[in-house]
Enzyme design. Structure first.
Site, mmCIF file in Angstrom:
data_model
loop_
_atom_site.group_PDB
_atom_site.id
_atom_site.type_symbol
_atom_site.label_atom_id
_atom_site.label_comp_id
_atom_site.label_asym_id
_atom_site.label_seq_id
_atom_site.Cartn_x
_atom_site.Cartn_y
_atom_site.Cartn_z
ATOM 1 N N ALA A 1 21.227 -62.437 42.451
ATOM 2 C CA ALA A 1 20.481 -61.074 42.526
ATOM 3 C C ALA A 1 20.061 -62.045 44.543
ATOM 4 O O ALA A 1 19.293 -63.269 43.579
ATOM 5 C CB ALA A 1 19.312 -60.690 42.294
ATOM 6 N N GLY B 1 22.932 -63.356 37.666
ATOM 7 C CA GLY B 1 23.916 -62.493 38.586
ATOM 8 C C GLY B 1 24.994 -63.026 38.501
ATOM 9 O O GLY B 1 26.414 -62.541 37.969
ATOM 10 N N GLU C 1 25.954 -63.992 35.233
ATOM 11 C CA GLU C 1 26.599 -62.722 34.794
ATOM 12 C C GLU C 1 28.010 -61.765 34.464
ATOM 13 O O GLU C 1 28.969 -61.612 33.851
ATOM 14 C CB GLU C 1 26.036 -61.174 35.091
ATOM 15 C CG GLU C 1 24.438 -61.347 33.947
ATOM 16 C CD GLU C 1 23.532 -60.484 34.693
ATOM 17 O OE1 GLU C 1 23.748 -58.954 33.917
ATOM 18 O OE2 GLU C 1 22.815 -59.665 35.777
ATOM 19 N N GLU D 1 16.274 -64.285 34.643
ATOM 20 C CA GLU D 1 16.035 -63.203 34.978
ATOM 21 C C GLU D 1 14.059 -62.670 34.737
ATOM 22 O O GLU D 1 13.243 -62.765 35.688
ATOM 23 C CB GLU D 1 16.363 -62.100 34.736
ATOM 24 C CG GLU D 1 17.776 -61.974 36.181
ATOM 25 C CD GLU D 1 18.761 -62.698 35.339
ATOM 26 O OE1 GLU D 1 19.292 -63.339 34.407
ATOM 27 O OE2 GLU D 1 20.367 -62.531 35.817
#
Ligand code: NAD
Length: 704
Positions: free
Chosen positions: A65, A114, A117, A139
């Site tokens: 992010a 992310g 992910e 994270e």
């Protein structure tokens, strides 16, 4: 082509290239989510597409992010907004894996957070065999969790135990290690990445993910988790609570997501994950960690406090006066950064001893494969041990790190000044003596500055840059350029007794001793400090720095400043040192006993000399006192202009003496709730970074 990606379909293969037009790396943002969703809806609907390659138009695949976006938006987000944000990313990743076409991630550079992910949501992952192509889910390091399915896919892919390790440690994995852990499916030479992706698609693989097949169960479960795996959660939650108390919600949230998620259908697991993500994102802890350890740290390293209009300076030759603990450490970091370094002491033997410190560190690095013998030898060759001030000729900067004695410092400063060029910068590593006073021994006080390093220098990132009364802006710019050159993090403060870090650190240890004097049980003091998130209790750390040091600082302050108010904790130090001969660890006895055959223990005799009160205060009260005494002194430093920016206060606190995050609402007692403005200013936001479940690294510096 959009602002975030391009999509081409050739011979049935859709190639989607991530390429954020306005940023050097691809990140997750609302615009990116929208562009990706549109692209995958098109892919899903197009019968001509038989397979998809997700790659990047940049050297790296994708970061997580956009933390700056999170920082600027999270404060205004309600938990419902945050849940929606997470579910939007989750829905995209679900679309990727249910689009009915096999999707391969071709990872040429890093894929983190992310970004990784997204790769996990692809059917297959191929990574380039390159040092830069690392993958991982970091994270937890910023107080968050992977919020678009990471906590649900990973345990279903690689097993619960391994997934927990990856999620809780939050570290990066190089290609070979990632392959062994099952994080990626293949590692290929960088120039064959796209060919390997096409080759995999040519085999017409089944796009159905294992958890979307009927009857799927993780091996550790037969409906409910098997006992051995369930036991792992009990053990880990105990370990996490023991180490972090309730100060760091992210690791426990990750544990909960995995525990609950793997015992429920996949889609339910995704909703559980989003709920926990929303809680973390709207909690001040993660914002504070991001603000200090990511945004402000990065800005400080890029020269946020550097005055404009001065040419960039590079130090090619450095002089270090005093080859003791600090001088030897400074010489090492400078030589490592490629700087020719003169290490001067009163005898050749002492100077050589200082250089041997670098040899020891480098030998360890060679042994662990972190560097080569040749590179280590090249660093060592840059350090010249000497007693001759003539060797300082040509040095652009000299750092003094001799004994903490104004007369000794004045002597070496004058000798060095005579040997160096008329435009060379001079710095002192003093921890307590006023820079403006020391500058008097230097013929050009405008070129005199404080560079306060922390011990051990090779591991502590912070350098407190201290402006004396006459220090020029040009000198500040040059000093900051040097800190950047040796890859450390600077904060800039104005001259004051103890500057900033030592001054606030002193309040922590004095408060510990004051609590003891008031009759609070020593075990309660030490445990409350650790529960509040301090790395060590105040009594233990006072033993480490010796009780004589804070005593000396108080006595000097009394001698110099008639208005100085003697802290009541002096009584404790005088009793301990002068009455009982217990000056700390170095003396073999302090607040703790140091038996040769076992771990240190709180000294039982403390009860006799500082009798505990019959009624002990609540642990929360002690935690509050320990944290607030530091926060208040920090606020005073801002008020007095010692600190010129709150960000420096946060960074100094977190990196200098291990101040924990104070974001938890439950750390703020009711009676302080009304004082919002004060609280905002006082909150030394930021956090002790999450440390993985391994033995502790270095203890954050003693703050001197
Ligand atoms: P140290 O005692 O380990 O080293 C001091 C060195 O200076 C010794 O090797 C000594 O021989 C040398 N020295 C003394 N007089 C000298 C002279 N006239 N000429 C040349 N060399 C001389 O001390 P240290 O812990 O390295 O501290 C050095 C300075 O750094 C002090 O000002 C201290 O306050 C400051 N400091 C220390 C720490 C810490 O954690 N130890 C942290 C930050 C700053």
């Amino acid at each position: 082509m959009t602002d975030f990606l391009s999509l081409d379909v050739v011979d049935g293969v859709a190639t989607l290239r991530l390429d954020d037009r306005d940023a050097p790396v691809n990140t997750v943002s609302p615009g990116w989510l929208a562009a990706m969703t549109t692209a995958f809806e098109r892919i899903k609907a197009d019968p001509a597409v038989t397979g998809v390659i997700v790659s990047s138009g940049k050297p790296d695949f994708m970061a997580g992010a956009d933390l700056k976006f999170i920082l600027s938006h999270a404060a205004a987000m309600t938990p419902a907004d945050a849940y929606g944000f997470s579910q939007q990313a989750t829905a995209l990743h679900r679309l990727v894996e249910t689009c009915g076409k096999p999707v391969v991630a071709a990872i040429g550079g890093f894929a983190l957070g992310g970004g990784f992910e997204l790769a996990l949501a692809c059917t297959h992952r191929i990574v380039a065999d390159s040092r830069k192509a690392v993958v991982g889910l970091p994270e937890v390091n910023v107080g968050l969790l992977p919020g678009s399915g990471g906590t649900q896919r990973l345990p279903r892919m690689i097993g619960v135990a391994k997934a927990l390790e990856v999620l809780l440690e939050g570290r990066n994995y190089a290609p070979a290690e990632a392959l062994a852990a099952g994080l990626v499916d293949a590692v290929v030479p960088p120039d064959q990445l796209m060919a390997a992706a096409h080759a995999w698609l040519a085999g017409a693989p089944d796009p159905t993910r294992p958890w979307d097949r009927k009857g799927f169960a993780i091996p550790e479960s037969d409906g409910l988790l098997k006992q051995s795996t369930a036991g792992l959660f009990t053990q880990l939650s105990g370990q996490l609570l023991a180490r972090y108390g309730r100060n760091y919600p992210a690791p426990i949230a990750i544990l909960t997501c995995v525990f609950e998620g793997v015992q429920t259908p996949f889609e339910t697991g995704l909703r559980i994950e989003s709920r926990h993500f929303a809680r973390l994102l709207t909690d001040p802890v993660s914002r504070n960690i991001i603000r200090t350890t990511f945004v402000n740290k990065g800005l400080a390293e890029k020269g946020a406090r550097r005055p404009p209009g001065h040419e960039q300076a590079t130090v090619r030759k450095l002089g270090v006066l005093g080859a003791g603990m600090m001088g030897a450490g400074i010489a090492f970091v400078a030589a490592k950064a490629g700087i020719e370094t003169i290490l001067l002491d009163t005898s050749q033997e002492l100077a050589e001893k200082g250089k041997a410190h670098s040899a020891r560190i480098l030998a360890r690095e060679v042994e662990r494969g972190r560097t080569t013998r040749e590179a280590a030898d090249a660093i060592l060759a840059r350090i010249t041990p000497t007693t001759d001030y003539g060797d300082l000729a040509g040095a652009g900067l000299v750092i003094e790190a001799v004994f903490e004695d104004a007369t000794v410092k004045a002597g070496v400063t004058a000798k060095a000044a005579a040997a160096i060029a008329p435009d060379a910068l001079f710095a002192s590593n003093t921890s307590t003596l006023p820079i403006s006073l020391l500058a008097k021994s230097f013929p050009r006080p405008a070129d005199f500055i404080g560079l306060h390093f922390f011990s051990p220098v090779d591991r502590m990132a912070l350098v407190e840059v201290i402006m004396g009364q006459d220090t020029s802006q040009a000198a500040l710019a040059r000093a900051l350029d040097f800190v950047t050159q040796i890859r450390k993090t600077p904060i800039v403060v104005n001259d004051s007794r103890g500057f900033y870090t030592s001054r606030v650190f002193q309040t922590f240890i004095h408060e510990g001793m004051e609590l003891l004097r008031e009759g609070v049980s020593p075990a309660l003091i030490e445990n409350a400090a650790k529960l509040a998130g301090m790395p060590v209790g105040p009594l233990a750390v006072t033993d480490e720095v010796t009780l004589e040091l804070p005593m000396k600082i108080v006595r000097e302050a009394e001698a110099q400043d008639p208005a100085f108010r003697r802290p009541t904790s002096m009584e404790v130090m005088e009793t301990m040192v002068e009455g009982l001969g217990r000056a700390g660890r170095k003396a073999g006895a302090g607040f703790y006993d140091y038996p040769a055959d076992g771990p240190k223990r709180l000294w039982k005799g403390l009860a006799k000399h500082f009798p505990p009160a019959d009624e002990q205060p609540d642990v929360q009260e002690i935690k509050t006192r320990i944290l607030y005494i530091q926060a208040l002194e920090t606020a005073r430093c801002l008020e007095e202009g010692v600190l010129t920016h709150p960000a420096d206060g946060d960074l100094g606190a977190v990196l200098g003496w291990g101040f924990p995050t104070l974001g938890r609402r439950d750390a703020v007692p009711d009676r302080y709730r009304g004082r919002r403005r004060l609280r905002r200013r006082m909150r030394p936001a930021g956090a002790t970074p999450w440390r993985p479940l391994r033995p502790h690294g270095p203890t954050p510096g003693d703050g001197r």
